[in-house]
Motif scaffolding. Sequence first.
Motif, PDB file in Angstrom:
ATOM      1  N   GLY A  41      -2.539  -4.849  -0.991  1.00 21.98           N
ATOM      2  CA  GLY A  41      -4.416  -3.932  -1.617  1.00 21.98           C
ATOM      3  C   GLY A  41      -4.119  -3.512  -3.092  1.00 21.98           C
ATOM      4  N   LEU A  42      -3.761  -4.174  -3.494  1.00 22.92           N
ATOM      5  CA  LEU A  42      -3.277  -3.792  -5.035  1.00 22.92           C
ATOM      6  C   LEU A  42      -4.787  -3.152  -5.484  1.00 22.92           C
ATOM      7  CD1 LEU A  42      -0.321  -4.489  -6.971  1.00 22.92           C
ATOM      8  CD2 LEU A  42      -0.694  -2.228  -5.985  1.00 22.92           C
ATOM      9  N   ASN A  43      -5.180  -5.016  -5.281  1.00 21.41           N
ATOM     10  CA  ASN A  43      -6.495  -4.779  -6.375  1.00 21.41           C
ATOM     11  C   ASN A  43      -8.133  -4.114  -5.681  1.00 21.41           C
ATOM     12  OD1 ASN A  43      -6.480  -6.562  -9.490  1.00 21.41           O
ATOM     13  ND2 ASN A  43      -4.935  -7.845  -7.481  1.00 21.41           N
ATOM     14  N   GLY A  44      -7.300  -3.169  -4.775  1.00 20.06           N
ATOM     15  CA  GLY A  44      -8.609  -3.057  -3.605  1.00 20.06           C
ATOM     16  C   GLY A  44     -10.067  -4.139  -3.750  1.00 20.06           C
ATOM     17  N   HIS A  45     -11.384  -4.048  -4.710  1.00 18.60           N
ATOM     18  CA  HIS A  45     -12.492  -4.882  -3.943  1.00 18.60           C
ATOM     19  C   HIS A  45     -12.883  -5.302  -5.561  1.00 18.60           C
ATOM     20  CE1 HIS A  45     -13.221  -4.011  -0.037  1.00 18.60           C
ATOM     21  NE2 HIS A  45     -13.552  -3.100  -0.046  1.00 18.60           N
ATOM     22  N   GLY A  46     -11.616  -5.445  -6.810  1.00 21.56           N
ATOM     23  CA  GLY A  46     -11.690  -5.799  -7.630  1.00 21.56           C
ATOM     24  C   GLY A  46     -10.960  -6.612  -8.114  1.00 21.56           C
ATOM     25  N   MET A  47     -10.653  -7.932  -7.172  1.00 24.88           N
ATOM     26  CA  MET A  47      -9.939  -8.946  -7.430  1.00 24.88           C
ATOM     27  C   MET A  47     -10.041  -9.847  -8.472  1.00 24.88           C
ATOM     28  SD  MET A  47      -6.869 -10.066  -6.162  1.00 24.88           S
ATOM     29  CE  MET A  47      -6.999  -9.343  -4.264  1.00 24.88           C
ATOM     30  N   GLY A  48     -11.581  -9.585  -8.731  1.00 20.67           N
ATOM     31  CA  GLY A  48     -11.883 -10.813  -9.747  1.00 20.67           C
ATOM     32  C   GLY A  48     -11.341 -10.840 -11.248  1.00 20.67           C
ATOM     33  N   PHE A  49     -10.359 -12.000 -11.532  1.00 21.15           N
ATOM     34  CA  PHE A  49      -9.660 -11.639 -12.836  1.00 21.15           C
ATOM     35  C   PHE A  49     -10.659 -12.080 -13.903  1.00 21.15           C
ATOM     36  CE2 PHE A  49      -6.578 -13.450 -15.660  1.00 21.15           C
ATOM     37  CZ  PHE A  49      -5.406 -13.088 -15.444  1.00 21.15           C
ATOM     38  N   ARG A  50     -10.530 -10.673 -14.955  1.00 22.88           N
ATOM     39  CA  ARG A  50     -10.859 -10.155 -16.823  1.00 22.88           C
ATOM     40  C   ARG A  50      -9.934 -10.341 -17.514  1.00 22.88           C
ATOM     41  NH1 ARG A  50     -13.009  -5.519 -13.826  1.00 22.88           N
ATOM     42  NH2 ARG A  50     -11.423  -6.662 -12.300  1.00 22.88           N
ATOM     43  N   VAL A  51     -10.142 -11.010 -18.153  1.00 23.13           N
ATOM     44  CA  VAL A  51      -8.716 -11.123 -19.203  1.00 23.13           C
ATOM     45  C   VAL A  51      -8.911 -10.759 -20.564  1.00 23.13           C
ATOM     46  CG1 VAL A  51      -8.702 -13.189 -19.744  1.00 23.13           C
ATOM     47  CG2 VAL A  51      -6.428 -12.546 -20.091  1.00 23.13           C
ATOM     48  N   PRO A  61      18.470  -8.396  -4.580  1.00 21.60           N
ATOM     49  CA  PRO A  61      17.669  -7.389  -4.154  1.00 21.60           C
ATOM     50  C   PRO A  61      17.891  -5.663  -4.769  1.00 21.60           C
ATOM     51  CG  PRO A  61      18.417  -8.606  -2.381  1.00 21.60           C
ATOM     52  CD  PRO A  61      18.737  -8.994  -3.774  1.00 21.60           C
ATOM     53  N   SER A  62      16.980  -5.504  -4.862  1.00 21.05           N
ATOM     54  CA  SER A  62      16.807  -4.106  -5.244  1.00 21.05           C
ATOM     55  C   SER A  62      16.747  -3.113  -3.588  1.00 21.05           C
ATOM     56  CB  SER A  62      15.540  -3.501  -5.713  1.00 21.05           C
ATOM     57  OG  SER A  62      14.559  -3.783  -5.226  1.00 21.05           O
ATOM     58  N   ALA A  63      16.136  -4.249  -2.375  1.00 19.80           N
ATOM     59  CA  ALA A  63      16.327  -3.536  -1.032  1.00 19.80           C
ATOM     60  C   ALA A  63      15.602  -4.765  -0.394  1.00 19.80           C
ATOM     61  CB  ALA A  63      15.312  -2.456  -1.491  1.00 19.80           C
ATOM     62  N   VAL A  64      15.995  -4.732   1.105  1.00 18.47           N
ATOM     63  CA  VAL A  64      15.510  -4.751   1.901  1.00 18.47           C
ATOM     64  C   VAL A  64      13.941  -4.237   2.852  1.00 18.47           C
ATOM     65  CG1 VAL A  64      15.918  -6.184   4.160  1.00 18.47           C
ATOM     66  CG2 VAL A  64      17.358  -6.768   2.584  1.00 18.47           C
ATOM     67  N   CYS A  65      12.948  -4.503   2.655  1.00 18.26           N
ATOM     68  CA  CYS A  65      12.291  -3.510   3.894  1.00 18.26           C
ATOM     69  C   CYS A  65      11.414  -4.204   4.633  1.00 18.26           C
ATOM     70  CB  CYS A  65      11.618  -2.328   2.586  1.00 18.26           C
ATOM     71  SG  CYS A  65      11.331  -3.215   0.969  1.00 18.26           S
ATOM     72  N   LYS A  66      10.546  -3.520   5.226  1.00 15.45           N
ATOM     73  CA  LYS A  66       9.517  -3.617   6.195  1.00 15.45           C
ATOM     74  C   LYS A  66       8.083  -3.635   5.002  1.00 15.45           C
ATOM     75  CE  LYS A  66       7.991  -3.389  10.863  1.00 15.45           C
ATOM     76  NZ  LYS A  66       8.362  -2.516  12.027  1.00 15.45           N
ATOM     77  N   VAL A  67       7.718  -4.885   5.826  1.00 17.83           N
ATOM     78  CA  VAL A  67       5.637  -4.765   4.856  1.00 17.83           C
ATOM     79  C   VAL A  67       5.701  -3.118   4.933  1.00 17.83           C
ATOM     80  CG1 VAL A  67       5.342  -6.500   6.538  1.00 17.83           C
ATOM     81  CG2 VAL A  67       4.897  -6.156   4.409  1.00 17.83           C
ATOM     82  N   SER A  68       4.240  -3.040   4.548  1.00 17.40           N
ATOM     83  CA  SER A  68       3.557  -2.042   4.717  1.00 17.40           C
ATOM     84  C   SER A  68       1.967  -2.748   5.128  1.00 17.40           C
ATOM     85  CB  SER A  68       3.370  -0.807   4.168  1.00 17.40           C
ATOM     86  OG  SER A  68       4.791  -0.713   3.714  1.00 17.40           O
ATOM     87  N   TYR A  69       1.141  -2.365   5.820  1.00 20.95           N
ATOM     88  CA  TYR A  69      -0.068  -2.239   5.706  1.00 20.95           C
ATOM     89  C   TYR A  69      -1.096  -1.506   4.742  1.00 20.95           C
ATOM     90  CZ  TYR A  69       1.594  -5.174   9.955  1.00 20.95           C
ATOM     91  OH  TYR A  69       2.268  -5.624  10.640  1.00 20.95           O
ATOM     92  N   HIS A  70      -0.912  -2.216   3.848  1.00 16.01           N
ATOM     93  CA  HIS A  70      -1.899  -1.203   2.869  1.00 16.01           C
ATOM     94  C   HIS A  70      -3.534  -1.546   2.396  1.00 16.01           C
ATOM     95  CE1 HIS A  70       1.683  -0.885   0.141  1.00 16.01           C
ATOM     96  NE2 HIS A  70       1.970  -0.083   0.990  1.00 16.01           N
ATOM     97  N   ARG A  71      -4.139  -0.237   2.827  1.00 14.78           N
ATOM     98  CA  ARG A  71      -6.044  -0.370   2.027  1.00 14.78           C
ATOM     99  C   ARG A  71      -6.381  -1.853   1.788  1.00 14.78           C
ATOM    100  NH1 ARG A  71      -9.670   2.412   4.130  1.00 14.78           N
ATOM    101  NH2 ARG A  71      -8.515   4.610   4.135  1.00 14.78           N
ATOM    102  N   PHE A  72      -7.475  -2.595   1.982  1.00 20.28           N
ATOM    103  CA  PHE A  72      -7.848  -3.507   1.053  1.00 20.28           C
ATOM    104  C   PHE A  72      -6.680  -5.022   1.467  1.00 20.28           C
ATOM    105  CE2 PHE A  72      -8.360  -0.199  -1.643  1.00 20.28           C
ATOM    106  CZ  PHE A  72     -10.021   0.171  -1.317  1.00 20.28           C
ATOM    107  N   SER A  73      -5.608  -4.964   1.744  1.00 15.63           N
ATOM    108  CA  SER A  73      -4.659  -6.054   1.963  1.00 15.63           C
ATOM    109  C   SER A  73      -5.395  -7.123   3.267  1.00 15.63           C
ATOM    110  CB  SER A  73      -3.404  -5.622   2.266  1.00 15.63           C
ATOM    111  OG  SER A  73      -3.660  -5.112   3.507  1.00 15.63           O
ATOM    112  N   PRO A  74      -5.483  -8.441   2.790  1.00 12.38           N
ATOM    113  CA  PRO A  74      -5.762  -9.218   4.205  1.00 12.38           C
ATOM    114  C   PRO A  74      -5.227  -8.118   6.066  1.00 12.38           C
ATOM    115  CG  PRO A  74      -5.322 -10.198   2.480  1.00 12.38           C
ATOM    116  CD  PRO A  74      -4.989  -9.213   2.151  1.00 12.38           C
ATOM    117  N   TYR A  75      -3.810  -7.931   5.680  1.00 12.51           N
ATOM    118  CA  TYR A  75      -3.384  -7.259   6.674  1.00 12.51           C
ATOM    119  C   TYR A  75      -4.168  -5.935   7.691  1.00 12.51           C
ATOM    120  CZ  TYR A  75       0.955 -10.389   7.410  1.00 12.51           C
ATOM    121  OH  TYR A  75       2.163 -10.498   7.216  1.00 12.51           O
ATOM    122  N   HIS A  76      -5.117  -5.497   6.695  1.00 14.29           N
ATOM    123  CA  HIS A  76      -5.852  -4.426   6.767  1.00 14.29           C
ATOM    124  C   HIS A  76      -7.314  -4.671   7.122  1.00 14.29           C
ATOM    125  CE1 HIS A  76      -8.718  -0.679   5.783  1.00 14.29           C
ATOM    126  NE2 HIS A  76      -7.780   0.406   6.324  1.00 14.29           N
TER     127      HIS A  76
END
Length: 480
Positions: free
Chosen positions: A280-290, A434-449
């Motif tokens: 969910g990192l990019n929210g609604h700003g997924m469009g790539f600008r470089v 790996p630094s950890a084995v962890c359970k996936v979280s459901y973050h806002r803006f992700s497809p899971y959300h």
Amino acid sequence: MGKVLLVNMPYGVLERPSIALANLQAVLQQAGIDTHCIYANLRFARRVDTRRYRAIGLSTPEDLLGEWTFSEAAFGCFDYDLAEYKKNVYYDLFDSVGLCRDRFWQGLDYLRSQAGPFILELAEEIVSQRPRVVGCSSSFQQHCASLALLRKIRELDPSIATLMGGANCEGSMGVATRRNFPWVDYVVSGEAEELVVPLVESLLAGQKPPSIYGVLDGRPPLQVPRATVRSLETLPVPVFHDYFRELAESRLFNEVAPALPIETSRGCWWGAKHHCTFCGLNGHGMGFRVKDPDRAVREFDELASTYLVEDFLIVDNILAMDYFQSVLPRLAESPHNYRIFVETKANLKRNQLQALVEAGVRWVLPGFESFHDEVLKLMDKGTTGLINIQTLKWARELGLRMSWSILCGFPGERDEWYGEMAEVIPLLEHLQPPSAVCKVSYHRFSPYHQDAERYGVKHQPGPNYAYVYPISAEEFVDLA
């Protein structure tokens, strides 16, 4: 001091300045508006001891421990079940480093006891400087500290306009912030660089700002806005002078080794085609600008020469692929001895990893997440287990540090897949673990959300919000 003050509150990372505030300061100064930044996170770390401050970074975001330490400063006392909250905290990491739970909570209680006096002193200092506008950026666990400061400023001087923005204010989170905490006059949802000048100019002129897309002012929005900068080329080079001034005054040089954040792109070129299901990192700003390669290289050189720092963290979510031919070779030829962190796609070729090393990249977050093809398909990662292992092997050969974790708990996964991975792990002991084995979280803006029904996901706000915010449970649906 300036007409506009921008404040980086706890628990912002100590080792680097806020690129969000540095960008806004540069934009406002370019428009002739006197603007300064206050790095209150450095001040609080010095006050409470950097070890206590950094302990918050050991906690998982879902615990909201950093927010809890500033909750009383923001909202006063309210009823909640502290014993139940303590049961909900994820202690595994604290236990693994030998940190006694009772002692850990003693440290948290101390942080909480210092939050109120700190907020009062900071607010009194800010008000004494007679700014017209004060803004806070809120990402990760900065929300309650920012709300506490702006509330105290409103009590001390109601004439000062108060602003909030940042990742915690995007979309419905920004709407909920403005709706529930009215001492924040304006909340910005999305990227603020193109709207901050007309907003601030209106406030400095004593006028109510016009309707600006992305700015929430308490009126119910017709739609939940998300402001987006169209081109990064128009942005000035960020300004970090105030961070280094504050760092010198804090006398934390022996405990804080600064590195400069630098931005060469926004959005995600992979996510625009295949959105990783948990991201969910990019929210609604997924469009790539470089940024243009020439501009990117100049910015590295200018920042290194201005601040005499050669450690950089590229804050992009993913490195532009054409930079392997354009930017990286030129960084390799630079007279500066760059040491760079960057996030990349996992499926890199050996010559691309070599180009990273030659450019000064020492640390990479490659987004492996798994060694099993079926799990990676569930994520829509666009890589395979064998490719991930091959990348790890090349990185070891080239001396390139890789940070990665194994994620589990994906909808539709099968237990035997992890049994198969467990058989492979002993064969990889010579590679970086790996630094950890962890359970996936459901973050806002992700497809899971955003598309929960498609994935068979049922989610609700984490229970710990009730121990931090004295608002109705229904509000957490938008605020979380």
